[in-house]
Design an enzyme around this catalytic site. Structure first.
Site, PDB file in Angstrom:
ATOM      1  CG  ASP A 182      -2.113  -0.818   1.129  1.00 58.45           C
ATOM      2  OD1 ASP A 182      -2.581  -0.967   0.005  1.00 58.45           O
ATOM      3  OD2 ASP A 182      -2.603  -1.333   2.146  1.00 58.45           O
ATOM      4  CG  ASP A 210      -5.031  -0.130   5.916  1.00 61.63           C
ATOM      5  OD1 ASP A 210      -5.837  -0.532   5.048  1.00 61.63           O
ATOM      6  OD2 ASP A 210      -4.579   1.024   5.932  1.00 61.63           O
ATOM      7  CG  ASP A 231      -6.868  -4.219   2.498  1.00 65.20           C
ATOM      8  OD1 ASP A 231      -7.354  -4.089   1.363  1.00 65.20           O
ATOM      9  OD2 ASP A 231      -6.401  -3.276   3.145  1.00 65.20           O
TER      10      ASP A 231
END
Length: 890
Positions: free
Chosen positions: A326, A633, A637
């Protein structure tokens, strides 16, 4: 107590707490001492005595104990006592190793334990969920694992998945109103949140009414068994290796015993020699040392801010070939700052200032302006603060955001205009539709002091533009014409090209009878303005990405930003090579799995990606044979993290669900920590290979010296107690110290190893056999030389052989530190190893020169001239194989 029947006010009174202040720290501690920790009862841990006695259940130790008994029965008391002492010493070492590993794993459990957001003394804070007590006010948000039984007192679109308790797969909608029914099942208690369940949508807060064994989960805890640690793939491989070694050892031992008896040695001596050889052939310490090496490696990772939740991940880390990361917070600082604001027909406004500090100014055409001089700015900033949960607090001169960093940036922008939250107390939030990654927007319904209601929506500009028919420009509501829409899109592209993340804000007035359904609220809106934000890259990320590239690990950036913004940041971080591709979420949606797999190796950036796309990305890389680490997070996900080979969750921003699905938690949400974890993972695996190489080469040497002596019809070069001493005492300490070795300089310059690679790959089996053969050969030469000089004095020759064997092994241990040359690494680079070698040398000298021990170990004092020969012979295996880099030596 049927808490679902009790009203909001009565609950607060009964539990002697406060909705606005919560409990005091003192009161919470008092209750915790009285009620106990918020944990389920665990199986009783085995006592220390049991752990010590467990050291004697190993098959080879039982054989040794049988040998001790036989020695005692036939009157060989010295042998019996010596063997017993060595076995006891081995058990003590095993016990301390097991205790060390257990403590490491306990610390791990503590670090990866879930946290709870609790109100204490008027401040929201995060505490370990085990410290919750009845009366605590707890906040629940999307992705949280509920930590205790909670009576909800405020909810906003709150949905909780309770299948583990009720069997119902659909999340249950929650409310705060008391229920009057008398005997409701758990699934019908809609104003309760139960321990262990999962928040899938919305938010809310409530009062803790049950902890530990007093929760609904606690009542069925007796049906739940405590999860036991499974052996890692490497530990299983070594267990299989152990079985092979036992079979080989028994065959070799039988041959040696038969040969010895045939040559006239006594049956008792040959039986004891056979048992000693079997013990020498099987490295009993290996599984214990592997566990200790893994757990100590895990401790080192903790110091580098990475918590390994599953020991098997330590092995897999060394195989990682792709890291999907990310962008926000991992590659960047997660200090979102509004740098530009676009107001329709007013143009661009620049905003100065750094981080979350409220110090900053507004500029238009390079001229400083107050917010009142720019029409529409104050309205935009106030609405941005109202559609928002974040707050900014100062601690030790540093400003920090509590909540989402993007929302924090909007709060700071408003503070720069002199707008504070307490000034907005006249506004009341009537209804909220929380942000989620699929909708890409958040909506609130507010009521002002004049009882007028407004809908405010903030979110992705492309999502909001499709929901607006009007725009607010120069104090007026104007029609959103195609030209005006094109101008807004042009401004969005301009911000994206400067690596700015864009966020739009819309609103509309509504009457009191308006439906509060999502579909009705979020249509026909008025476009108010556009924020351009920057989250600067972390300082050392560029170096970490380069280090990963050198290690053969590809870094892939995943972001919700526009493709242009993503490309600009990827260029800053040097992620995107010349011909590298950038794919958007839309591109992914249009592709089949096979089409994605065909081009996946050329893609380095995924932009405007939803969490659902992450699973496609992981599977595409895996189909191409990659070992994938995936970061995440949010709740959505979790599937991608679970499907990846190494799931990585964020310690700061990560939800409980992603942490539970992951095998690695980054305590600082930092990409450099992933790189450090890969390096540490590779090093742990290499260290395990080092001590396997050392232990097995030593064991091969011990077996061969005895076997060759039998074939040559020589007396026994080593007596049983000497073999036991070498194997159980001398070998153990250096092997353990090898497990603590620092990484080699080239550990991050090699390509990742294949996950199915054998532990003996890359020439390890060859090294073990050749070094073992040479150690056995030089020991035999030393014995023959000493024996031929003085055939009447067998113990003298046996002492020479014993000392040669020990020294050859202790010199060889330094060769095991490197794949290249014994001189490639500083011998003092691992002081644990230097200490272990010195300890083993001193123990050997005590056995040789201390008169009371000489008759027990069949040793005699050696003159200096013998030491010169012994040193020369002991160094030969390492000089031949370890002195230079060659294909043969490698």
């Amino acid at each position: 107590m049927k808490w679902y029947q009790v009203s909001r006010n009565d609950i607060v009174k009964q539990l002697n707490t406060s909705e606005t202040h919560g409990l005091s720290h003192q009161e919470a501690e008092k209750r915790r001492k009285k009620i106990g920790e918020n944990v389920l009862a665990e199986e009783k841990k085995p006592s220390r005595i049991f752990i010590f006695l467990k050291q004697f259940e190993d098959f080879m130790v039982l054989v040794l104990l049988a040998a001790t008994l036989i020695s005692g029965l036939i009157g060989e008391y010295v042998d019996a006592i010596t063997i017993m002492a060595i076995v006891l010493l081995n058990a003590v070492l095993g016990y301390f190793q097991e205790q060390k590993a257990e403590k490491s794993l306990e610390k791990l459990k503590e670090l990866s334990a879930p946290m709870a957001k609790v109100l204490r003394e008027g401040e929201w804070t995060q505490i370990p969920s085990k410290d919750l007590v009845p009366g605590d006010i707890v906040k629940l948000e999307t992705g949280d694992r509920v930590s205790a039984d909670i009576r909800l007192i405020k909810t906003s679109s709150l949905e909780i998945e309770e299948s583990m308790l009720t069997g119902e797969s659909h999340p249950a909608e929650k409310m705060s109103k008391e229920l009057k029914d008398y005997d409701l099942e758990l699934g019908d208690q809609h104003n309760m949140a139960f321990s262990g369940t999962l928040v899938t949508r919305g938010n809310g807060f409530g009062v803790v009414v049950g902890t530990g064994m007093s929760t609904a989960m606690g009542k069925i805890a007796s049906m739940l068994s405590t999860a036991k640690r499974k052996p890692t793939p490497l530990e299983r491989k070594l267990e299989e290796l152990g079985k092979v070694l036992i079979a080989a050892a028994l065959v070799l031992t039988a041959l040696v015993v038969i040969l010895g008896v045939y040559q006239g040695h006594s049956v008792y001596n040959m039986f004891l020699a056979g048992v000693s050889l079997a013990v020498a052939a099987i490295p009993e310490g290996l599984p214990a040392i592997v566990t200790v090496a893994l757990s100590l490696g895990v401790q080192r990772m903790i110091k580098r801010r990475a918590v390994v939740r599953k020991l098997s991940a330590v092995e897999t880390l060394g195989c990682a070939s792709v890291v999907c990361s990310d962008k926000t917070g991992t590659l960047t600082k997660n200090e979102m700052t509004v740098q530009q604001i676009y107001l329709p027909e007013q143009g661009l406004v620049s905003v100065s200032g750094k981080g979350y500090s409220p110090a900053g100014y507004f500029y238009q055409q390079k001229q400083k302006k107050s917010n009142s001089e720019i029409m529409g700015l104050e309205k935009l900033l106030i609405y941005g603060m109202l559609c928002n949960h974040a707050s900014i607090r100062e601690k030790d001169g540093k400003y920090m955001v509590e909540g989402d960093p993007t929302e924090g940036a909007l709060v700071v922008a408003a503070q720069k205009a002199g707008i504070e939250r307490q000034q907005l107390n006249a506004f009341k939030v009537i209804h909220e539709i929380p942000f989620d990654s699929a909708r890409k927007r958040m909506t609130v319904v507010i009521e002002d002091a004049n009882h007028k209601r407004y809908v405010i929506t903030k979110g992705a500009p492309e999502e909001l533009l499709n929901r607006t028919n009007w725009l607010y420009a120069c104090g007026e509501k104007k029609v959103m014409t195609p030209t005006r829409k094109k101008e807004l899109e042009s401004q969005m592209d301009g911000m994206a090209n400067q690596a700015l993340r864009t966020l739009a804000l819309c609103y509309k007035p509504i009457d009191h009878h308006q439906s509060l359904k999502e579909v009705e609220l979020e249509k026909n809106m008025i476009f108010l303005g556009l924020f351009g934000m920057m989250d600067p890259p972390r300082e050392d990320v560029k170096e970490s990405i380069e280090a990963c590239r050198e290690a053969g690990v590809k870094t892939v950036m995943i972001t919700g930003d526009h493709a242009r913004t993503a490309r600009a940041i990827a260029d800053q971080l040097n992620i995107l090579p010349e011909n590298g591709k950038v794919l958007s979420g839309y591109d992914l949606s249009m592709m089949t799995a096979d089409e994605l797999s065909e081009i996946i190796d050329d893609v380095y950036v995924f932009a405007r990606v939803s969490p659902e796309h992450k699973l496609q990305i992981v599977e595409a890389f895996q189909r191409k044979g990659h070992v994938v680490a995936m970061t995440g997070d949010g709740v959505n996900d979790a599937p991608a993290i679970k499907a990846s080979d190494i799931g990585v969750s964020m310690g700061i921003t990560g939800t409980d669900v992603t942490k539970e699905a992951s095998s690695l938690i980054l305590m600082d949400d930092h990409f450099a920590t992933i790189k450090a974890a890969i390096e540490e993972g590779r090093n742990i695996y290499e260290n395990i290979r080092k001590f396997i190489r050392y232990l097995l080469a030593s064991n091969v040497g011990e077996i061969l010296v005895m076997f060759f002596a039998m074939l040559l019809a020589l007396p026994l070069p080593l007596v049983p107690v000497q073999i036991l001493w070498v194997n159980l005492v001398t070998d153990g300490l250096p092997a353990l110290a090898l497990g603590l070795d620092q990484p080699e300089k080239n550990v991050m310059k090699r390509p990742p190893r294949h996950p199915n690679e054998s532990i003996f790959a890359r020439g390890l089996a060859f090294k073990i056999i050749t070094r073992g053969f040479m150690i056995g050969l030089v020991t035999l030469i030393a014995f023959m030389f000493a024996y031929r000089q003085n055939p009447e004095h067998l113990e003298y020759a046996q002492t020479v052989a014993f000392v040669t064997l020990v020294l050859a092994q202790l010199i060889h241990v330094f060769d095991c530190r490197s794949d290249q040359s014994v001189f490639a690494r500083n011998p003092f680079g691992n002081m644990y190893l230097v200490g272990a070698v010195i300890s083993s040398l001193l123990l050997m000298l005590v056995v040789v020169y201390y008169p009371p021990l000489q008759p027990i170990f069949h040793t005699v004092s050696l003159p200096l001239r013998e030491w010169l020969m012994i040193l020369a012979l002991s160094a030969i295996p390492t000089i031949i194989f370890g002195a230079g880099k060659s294909n043969m030596a490698r």
